[in-house]
Structure formats: structure tokens, C-alpha cells
Design a protein around this motif. Structure first.
Motif, PDB file in Angstrom:
ATOM      1  N   LYS A  22       0.843  -1.210   0.000  1.00 18.74           N
ATOM      2  CA  LYS A  22       0.000   0.000   0.000  1.00 18.74           C
ATOM      3  C   LYS A  22       0.868   1.247   0.000  1.00 18.74           C
ATOM      4  O   LYS A  22       0.631   2.206  -0.727  1.00 18.74           O
ATOM      5  CB  LYS A  22      -0.843   0.026   1.288  1.00 18.74           C
ATOM      6  CG  LYS A  22      -2.295  -0.313   1.091  1.00 18.74           C
ATOM      7  CD  LYS A  22      -3.049   0.088   2.353  1.00 18.74           C
ATOM      8  CE  LYS A  22      -4.247  -0.797   2.561  1.00 18.74           C
ATOM      9  NZ  LYS A  22      -4.895  -0.595   3.852  1.00 18.74           N
ATOM     10  N   VAL A  23       1.882   1.227   0.852  1.00 24.52           N
ATOM     11  CA  VAL A  23       2.790   2.378   0.948  1.00 24.52           C
ATOM     12  C   VAL A  23       3.528   2.553  -0.376  1.00 24.52           C
ATOM     13  O   VAL A  23       3.618   3.650  -0.929  1.00 24.52           O
ATOM     14  CB  VAL A  23       3.788   2.185   2.118  1.00 24.52           C
ATOM     15  CG1 VAL A  23       4.833   3.287   2.116  1.00 24.52           C
ATOM     16  CG2 VAL A  23       3.058   2.138   3.450  1.00 24.52           C
ATOM     17  N   ALA A  24       4.021   1.431  -0.910  1.00 19.84           N
ATOM     18  CA  ALA A  24       4.770   1.487  -2.171  1.00 19.84           C
ATOM     19  C   ALA A  24       3.893   2.018  -3.296  1.00 19.84           C
ATOM     20  O   ALA A  24       4.320   2.861  -4.086  1.00 19.84           O
ATOM     21  CB  ALA A  24       5.291   0.103  -2.530  1.00 19.84           C
ATOM     22  N   ASP A  25       2.666   1.523  -3.373  1.00 17.37           N
ATOM     23  CA  ASP A  25       1.748   1.960  -4.433  1.00 17.37           C
ATOM     24  C   ASP A  25       1.517   3.463  -4.346  1.00 17.37           C
ATOM     25  O   ASP A  25       1.509   4.166  -5.347  1.00 17.37           O
ATOM     26  CB  ASP A  25       0.397   1.243  -4.307  1.00 17.37           C
ATOM     27  CG  ASP A  25       0.500  -0.207  -4.732  1.00 17.37           C
ATOM     28  OD1 ASP A  25       1.588  -0.618  -5.171  1.00 17.37           O
ATOM     29  OD2 ASP A  25      -0.510  -0.929  -4.616  1.00 17.37           O
ATOM     30  N   HIS A  26       1.340   3.917  -3.143  1.00 12.81           N
ATOM     31  CA  HIS A  26       1.079   5.337  -2.960  1.00 12.81           C
ATOM     32  C   HIS A  26       2.245   6.165  -3.495  1.00 12.81           C
ATOM     33  O   HIS A  26       2.065   7.106  -4.266  1.00 12.81           O
ATOM     34  CB  HIS A  26       0.834   5.656  -1.489  1.00 12.81           C
ATOM     35  CG  HIS A  26       0.909   7.125  -1.213  1.00 12.81           C
ATOM     36  ND1 HIS A  26      -0.053   7.996  -1.653  1.00 12.81           N
ATOM     37  CD2 HIS A  26       1.868   7.872  -0.634  1.00 12.81           C
ATOM     38  CE1 HIS A  26       0.300   9.216  -1.327  1.00 12.81           C
ATOM     39  NE2 HIS A  26       1.462   9.173  -0.703  1.00 12.81           N
ATOM     40  N   TYR A  27       3.467   5.804  -3.078  1.00 18.44           N
ATOM     41  CA  TYR A  27       4.619   6.628  -3.478  1.00 18.44           C
ATOM     42  C   TYR A  27       4.965   6.442  -4.953  1.00 18.44           C
ATOM     43  O   TYR A  27       5.451   7.365  -5.598  1.00 18.44           O
ATOM     44  CB  TYR A  27       5.824   6.355  -2.571  1.00 18.44           C
ATOM     45  CG  TYR A  27       5.694   7.073  -1.247  1.00 18.44           C
ATOM     46  CD1 TYR A  27       5.865   8.447  -1.169  1.00 18.44           C
ATOM     47  CD2 TYR A  27       5.362   6.396  -0.083  1.00 18.44           C
ATOM     48  CE1 TYR A  27       5.720   9.130   0.037  1.00 18.44           C
ATOM     49  CE2 TYR A  27       5.218   7.062   1.124  1.00 18.44           C
ATOM     50  CZ  TYR A  27       5.400   8.423   1.184  1.00 18.44           C
ATOM     51  OH  TYR A  27       5.254   9.090   2.364  1.00 18.44           O
ATOM     52  N   SER A  28       4.706   5.242  -5.500  1.00 20.07           N
ATOM     53  CA  SER A  28       4.973   5.026  -6.927  1.00 20.07           C
ATOM     54  C   SER A  28       4.089   5.914  -7.777  1.00 20.07           C
ATOM     55  O   SER A  28       4.467   6.353  -8.850  1.00 20.07           O
ATOM     56  CB  SER A  28       4.699   3.571  -7.309  1.00 20.07           C
ATOM     57  OG  SER A  28       5.741   2.766  -6.874  1.00 20.07           O
TER      58      SER A  28
END
Ligand code: SAM
Length: 344
Positions: A22-28
Motif C-alpha cells: 500500500k505504501v509502495a503503491d502510494h509513493y509510486s
């Protein structure tokens, strides 16, 4: 719940990986902004202030020729700061593919990338545009509409995409270590979803820093967040630029000392962040860090930090150059904590 195994690996479970995704998706999904967009941002002052804080930390602790490990390095916004400190070598790692893609284009000719540790398929957000390379080219080529000028960095670098709080980085970076300084800016709290991840983060840094090496970082101030939560009527609080929301699970606003990990809230910062984050109770963090041979040198709230370093003319001048001086609006309610550790 997540104990260390004999081989130095920590037990993980699927739900933890979902959180990280979730965190990765947000920052990507976040792309770079033009100068105009940046200046019009409702948090422009906060961004400038954060940049000032990071610049001061880097100027205080980086030495000419240092080997630097930048955990959760993002889109490379700190490269110029490291360049000014005349470092000798840089390794940056970030979980967000968008961020790491940017670096790859910048640096693949300078250093061999270890692609074996990219988590492309797992962390690629479904249905999102791949903005990273485009943003990178814009930056690198110095598009007239963009605030980043073409820049050649004086140090070689290695950039990796991966989960710093899951992967054993001592294996990945065996040929790059030891590092003189490790930096983890505005990101260490993403490791506090479980004890296993918090331990992995510290074990990684500890294994890679040379004895006497410095670990600097910034993360939210848990004391401020919990104080504001208790003062709030419900489980949400904030101001015009951010809000923080806790789950019903925390309706009594009490947190069990027996389980200081996985205390989740949603953080929304206008024009910047919208994802799950975790409380880092500082005293627990400090004693956990001690288990990994860190000695705390100082921990300061951002307000104290600004107050202390604005006594020095060179940092006042830096604040002025960054355009962050003088509108009297330096507190936009960002609950930040600064801390760094000296590894002994
Ligand atoms: N350090 C950069 C800076 O100061 O500009 C970026 C800070 S940004 C607020 C947080 C960064 O943490 C994002 O780039 C995000 O992708 C990264 N991140 C979050 N969890 C991570 C993880 N498990 N491993 C590596 N990077 C992670």
C-alpha cells in the motif's frame, strides 16, 4: 509475534507485505511537479522547511568522501544535498518503483544495478501510469518547465528498488559496505508495522554501518500525534494541510505498552502523502536501537531543531536561499521528530 530466527531472519506474514505494498503503491503513483506546481503547493513552505532540515543534518554529519546509504531515498530530492557535502559514494534504496526507476535512468551508466532485488511485479501498482522514467528524463535533461536543472553528480551511485524493512541488505550490499553514514528521511516509521520489520530496519543499518558510523533520520513525533489524538473530539484531527485518522480499534485512545508495534493511522498531507503509517513510541525505538548497538546522540522535535540551528548564521542563510525564511508560517502542524544515532 515476530521473533528473530536463529539465522538472523525475522518471521513475516502476508498482511505485513500488503501494508508495505500500500505504501509502495502510494509513493509510486506520485509524479514530479513543475516549478509552478511546486510553488503553488499548499505545503510549499513545509517542503522548503523539510529540505532545510535535511540539508542541515547532511551538512552537520556528512564528511568529504563518505560512503552514504540512503534508505527509502524517494525520487532523489536529496542528491544535490549529498553532492554539496562532497560524498564519495551513494547507495539509494526505495520500495516505490516510480522512485527507483528515476534513479535507474540517472545512474545506470555509472554503476551496475543489482536488478535481482527489484520487486517490480509485486510492487507495480495496478492500472497506474509509469511516470517515473518520464519524470526522470525531464529532470535529467533540464526541461525548461521544470525546476531541476541538468546536473552531473560527482559521486558514483547504486540505486535499488526493494523493501528496506524486509530484505537482508547486508547480503545485497556486501560489496558496498561498510558505510560511513546511513540516512533514512521521513520514512523510518514505515518499518513499525511489525516488530519484525522494525528489527530488520535496525539490523540492516547496524550491519552496514562501520563502527562509529552515523545514522540520521526523521520520522513523525509519536508524542505529538498521541497528544493531539487525546485532545481531539473523535479519532481524526489535523489542520488545513493534513489530517490523521485512527481506527475505531483505538476509540479509548489507549495503547498497550505490551504491543508497541503495528499502531496504524492514516496520514493525509495535502499534495504529498495519503497512506497508512505507524506510531513509533520513541522510548521503545531507543531501546530497540540499543539492541543493535546504537547509541542515541540526540532526538529533537523539528521546532526545537529549527530553534537550535537558526542560531547559526550559515543555516539562516541556507533558510533564506531555500525561500523558507520569514513568512512566520513555519508551523503548519507537521508532527515531525528528528533523531540520529551514533553507532558504536
Ligand atoms: N527520503 C525521501 C525524502 O526525504 O525525500 C523520501 C521520503 S517519502 C516521505 C517516504 C519514502 O519511503 C517513499 O519514497 C516510500 O516509497 C519509501 N518507503 C516506504 N516504505 C519503504 C520500504 N519498506 N522500503 C523502502 N522504501 C520505503
Amino acid at each position: 509475534r515476530h521473533n528473530s530466527q536463529g539465522d538472523g531472519n525475522f518471521l513475516e506474514d502476508e498482511s505485513t507485505k500488503n501494508f508495505a505494498r500500500k505504501v509502495a503503491d502510494h509513493y509510486s503513483a506520485r509524479s514530479n511537479q513543475t516549478l509552478e506546481e511546486r510553488e503553488a503547493s499548499p505545503i510549499i513552505h513545509l517542503k522548503k522547511l523539510n529540505n532545510w532540515i535535511k540539508s542541515v543534518l547532511i551538512q552537520l554529519y556528512a564528511r568529504r568522501g563518505d560512503a552514504v546509504l540512503d534508505l527509502a531515498c524517494g525520487k532523489g530530492g536529496d542528491l544535490i544535498k549529498w553532492d554539496k557535502a562532497k560524498i564519495g559514494y551513494y547507495v539509494g534504496i526505495d520500495i516505490a518503483e516510480g522512485s527507483a526507476s528515476i534513479f535507474m535512468t540517472w545512474y545506470q551508466s555509472l554503476s551496475g544495478l543489482s536488478l535481482g532485488f527489484l520487486r517490480r511485479s509485486r510492487f507495480r501498482p495496478a492500472g497506474l501510469k509509469r511516470e517515473g522514467i518520464k519524470d526522470c528524463r525531464t529532470r535529467y535533461n533540464g526541461d525548461a518547465d521544470h525546476h531541476q536543472r541538468r546536473k552531473k553528480f560527482s559521486f558514483p551511485a547504486r540505486l535499488l528498488c526493494g523493501d528496506c524493512y524486509e530484505v537482508r541488505l547486508d547480503k545485497v550490499l556486501a560489496d558496498d559496505a561498510p558505510f560511513d553514514i546511513c540516512s533514512c528521511q521521513f520514512a523510518l516509521h514505515y518499518s513499525w508495522s511489525t516488530e519484525a520489520r522494525a528489527r530488520r530496519a535496525l539490523a540492516n543499518v547496524s550491519a552496514l554501518l562501520r563502527p562509529g558510523g552515523i545514522f540520521i533520520g526523521t520520522m513523525p513525533d509519536a508524542n505529538v500525534i498521541i497528544k493531539k489524538l487525546r485532545e481531539a473530539e473523535g479519532l481524526t484531527f489535523g489542520n488545513s494541510v493534513y489530517w490523521i485518522r485512527f481506527d475505531e480499534e483505538y476509540s479509548d485512545k489507549k495503547f498497550k505498552a505490551s504491543n508497541p508495534f503495528g499502531i496504524e493511522y492514516t496520514f493525509h498531507l495535502e499534495d504529498a502523502v495519503d497512506c497508512p503509517e505507524w506510531i513509533v513510541p520513541f522510548h521503545v525505538f531507543k531501546s530497540l536501537a540499543e539492541e543493535y548497538d546504537f547509541e542515541l546522540v540526540f532526538a529533537k522535535n523539528s521546532h526545537e531543531f529549527v530553534h537550535e540551528y537558526m542560531k547559526r548564521p550559515e543555516f539562516v542563510e541556507l533558510m533564506r536561499r531555500l525561500g523558507a525564511l520569514g513568512d512566520g508560517n513555519q508551523d503548519q502542524g507537521n508532527p515531525l521528530y528528528l533523531c540520529y544515532f551514533n553507532f558504536i
